[in-house]
Design an enzyme around this catalytic site. Structure first.
Site, PDB file in Angstrom:
ATOM      1  N   THR A   3       0.943  11.690 -26.165  1.00 28.38           N
ATOM      2  CA  THR A   3       0.131  12.519 -25.259  1.00 28.38           C
ATOM      3  C   THR A   3      -1.255  12.782 -25.853  1.00 28.38           C
ATOM      4  O   THR A   3      -1.414  12.804 -27.088  1.00 28.38           O
ATOM      5  CB  THR A   3       0.838  13.863 -25.001  1.00 28.38           C
ATOM      6  OG1 THR A   3      -0.072  14.769 -24.374  1.00 28.38           O
ATOM      7  CG2 THR A   3       1.331  14.518 -26.288  1.00 28.38           C
ATOM      8  N   ASP A   4      -2.224  13.048 -24.973  1.00 29.08           N
ATOM      9  CA  ASP A   4      -3.570  13.420 -25.458  1.00 29.08           C
ATOM     10  C   ASP A   4      -3.549  14.765 -26.198  1.00 29.08           C
ATOM     11  O   ASP A   4      -4.473  15.083 -26.937  1.00 29.08           O
ATOM     12  CB  ASP A   4      -4.576  13.453 -24.295  1.00 29.08           C
ATOM     13  CG  ASP A   4      -4.255  14.482 -23.213  1.00 29.08           C
ATOM     14  OD1 ASP A   4      -3.194  15.128 -23.272  1.00 29.08           O
ATOM     15  OD2 ASP A   4      -5.083  14.624 -22.277  1.00 29.08           O
ATOM     16  N   GLU A   5      -2.476  15.536 -25.997  1.00 24.78           N
ATOM     17  CA  GLU A   5      -2.432  16.874 -26.624  1.00 24.78           C
ATOM     18  C   GLU A   5      -2.353  16.795 -28.143  1.00 24.78           C
ATOM     19  O   GLU A   5      -2.614  17.784 -28.828  1.00 24.78           O
ATOM     20  CB  GLU A   5      -1.240  17.679 -26.087  1.00 24.78           C
ATOM     21  CG  GLU A   5      -1.365  17.963 -24.612  1.00 24.78           C
ATOM     22  CD  GLU A   5      -0.486  19.106 -24.120  1.00 24.78           C
ATOM     23  OE1 GLU A   5      -0.064  19.940 -24.931  1.00 24.78           O
ATOM     24  OE2 GLU A   5      -0.239  19.138 -22.906  1.00 24.78           O
ATOM     25  N   TYR A  55       5.012  22.083 -28.962  1.00 27.22           N
ATOM     26  CA  TYR A  55       5.195  20.819 -28.232  1.00 27.22           C
ATOM     27  C   TYR A  55       4.293  19.728 -28.803  1.00 27.22           C
ATOM     28  O   TYR A  55       4.760  18.663 -29.219  1.00 27.22           O
ATOM     29  CB  TYR A  55       4.900  21.005 -26.732  1.00 27.22           C
ATOM     30  CG  TYR A  55       4.662  19.686 -26.020  1.00 27.22           C
ATOM     31  CD1 TYR A  55       5.701  18.778 -25.837  1.00 27.22           C
ATOM     32  CD2 TYR A  55       3.381  19.324 -25.559  1.00 27.22           C
ATOM     33  CE1 TYR A  55       5.482  17.545 -25.217  1.00 27.22           C
ATOM     34  CE2 TYR A  55       3.159  18.102 -24.942  1.00 27.22           C
ATOM     35  CZ  TYR A  55       4.207  17.218 -24.773  1.00 27.22           C
ATOM     36  OH  TYR A  55       3.994  16.007 -24.168  1.00 27.22           O
ATOM     37  N   LYS A 115       5.096  16.215 -30.938  1.00 30.50           N
ATOM     38  CA  LYS A 115       4.669  14.880 -30.492  1.00 30.50           C
ATOM     39  C   LYS A 115       3.807  14.210 -31.581  1.00 30.50           C
ATOM     40  O   LYS A 115       3.922  13.012 -31.820  1.00 30.50           O
ATOM     41  CB  LYS A 115       3.876  14.975 -29.184  1.00 30.50           C
ATOM     42  CG  LYS A 115       4.684  15.421 -27.971  1.00 30.50           C
ATOM     43  CD  LYS A 115       5.755  14.454 -27.526  1.00 30.50           C
ATOM     44  CE  LYS A 115       5.219  13.199 -26.897  1.00 30.50           C
ATOM     45  NZ  LYS A 115       6.330  12.335 -26.365  1.00 30.50           N
TER      46      LYS A 115
END
Ligand code: NAD
Ligand code: TDX
Length: 333
Positions: free
Chosen positions: A123-125, A147, A151
């Site tokens: 994810t970009d997060e 979260y 990741k």
């Protein structure tokens, strides 16, 4: 090709399984999913009679189950994860187990079974928040929620299996997806459903946080390109190029549904709420020829229509999780 798809009963995974089976008439898919609260056999009920789709209910952190599934395939795409930031703030345990240990279990098995490709969906997060500009694949990791940290941990382990063990890993980091079958805890389906029901839309903080919206079928096409044409050991950003503040997005949804902006209810902010995500997608455009096709307003309108038509799908989810939805409906305040 025989492909293992993990998390294929969830939002992006179920769209991807359908996309691949339709595009490649000779492909077979083994779909391994634990069916957590977010996984739903109803997301893939149209594939029940498809002989090219085998569903296995199981945990990616369970080595025996994973080995059995991995023995049947040539390549894998790992979507399975705990995915909701708010839940990771309430309790991170499942995030660490699935996102980190589960990914590690898959990588060990991919190594043992000598898979030809292992696409890990990130994810970009993992890059964290950026006030302006955008992150490239070379940017450092700076996650802020349990979260995104879980990741980021999975990304690093996946990369280490390429560097150390030569497992043919490729990582994708996409921006916020939207479209059919998204579990109604994420902002777009939650707000569409609440608006349809004339219930308040709980907007966190000042509503100025920015997300880059990517239509799920554009993401499926990008992952398909990465799976077939990507280079081992590489990372590919995937963005929608539609940057909107949450308040802009909310107003669009209300306008499309012909509902009043009085439904917006400002509530307490999410703790450590990342202000803005943005990824630079030059690499996937230049190397693999991918660009998002969807026009945001059209894709949002189609998504809204899907939720209008598929009321029984989300009604069942809400009825099974009544307390949670009651809390969400009235926000955090
Ligand atoms: P989702 O929550 O809709 O689906 C996750 C699926 O994984 C569910 O079907 C669930 O049952 C399954 N699962 C969870 N734990 C499992 C386990 N231990 N073993 C096997 N299956 C398990 O998620 P999504 O939105 O479809 O996201 C899919 C992937 O894409 C995730 O890895 C997520 O981090 C990533 N991602 C999502 C977005 C987004 O906007 N939705 C954006 C970028 C990246
Ligand atoms: O009720 C809400 N009110 C609100 O204002 C909810 C659920 C969200 N929000 C805001 C928070 C975010 O700024 O909307 C924005 C989007 O929130 P989410 O839908 O929870 O997504 P986000 O936190 O951005 O993370 C998502 O995108 C990246 C997915 O959940 C992740 O799995 C993915 O990695």
């Amino acid at each position: 090709m025989k492909l293992l798809v993990t998390g294929g009963a969830g939002f992006i995974g179920s769209n991807f399984v359908r996309y691949i089976l339709k595009k490649y008439p000779s492909y077979r898919i083994v779909n391994l999913d634990k069916l957590t609260y977010a996984g739903n056999r109803g997301n893939i009920s149209d594939l029940n009679a498809n002989p090219r789709h085998e569903f296995i209910r199981g945990d990616i952190a369970d080595r025996t189950t994973v080995d059995e599934a991995m023995a049947k395939v040539d390549a894998a795409v790992n979507f399975a994860a705990e995915t909701h930031v708010d839940r990771s703030i309430a309790s991170a345990t499942a995030f660490i187990k699935t996102n980190i240990s589960g990914t590690h279990t898959l990588l060990e098995s991919a190594r043992k079974h000598r898979l030809s490709r292992f696409v890990h969906i990130s994810t970009d997060e993992v890059y964290g928040s950026i006030p302006r500009g955008s992150f490239t694949e070379k940017s450092g990791l700076n996650p802020s929620s349990p979260y995104s940290s879980s990741k980021a941990g999975a990304d690093l382990i996946a990369r280490s299996y390429f560097i150390t063990h030569k497992v043919p890993v490729i990582i994708t980091r996409s921006s916020n997806n939207f479209g059919p079958f998204q579990y109604p805890e994420k902002v777009i389906p939650l707000f569409v459903i609440n608006a349809l029901e004339d219930k308040p839309l709980p907007l966190y903080g000042n509503g100025l946080n920015v997300r880059d919206w990517l239509y799920v079928l554009d993401n499926c096409e990008a992952i398909d390109k990465v799976l077939h044409k990507g280079k081992d050991g590489e990372i590919y950003n995937i963005g929608g190029s539609t940057h909107l503040s949450n308040v802009e997005l909310t107003k669009k949804i209300l306008e499309m549904l012909g509902k009043s902006s009085k439904l917006i209810k400002k509530v307490d902010d999410r703790p450590a709420h990342d202000f803005r995500y943005a990824v630079n997608c030059t690499k996937i455009a230049n190397d693999l020829g991918w660009r998002p096709r969807a026009i945001f307003d059209e894709a949002l309108a189609a998504t809204i229509t899907w939720y209008e038509i598929n009321k029984p799908w989300w009604k069942k989810i809400i009825n099974n999780n009544y307390r949670e939805y009651y809390r969400k409906q009235y926000g955090r305040a």
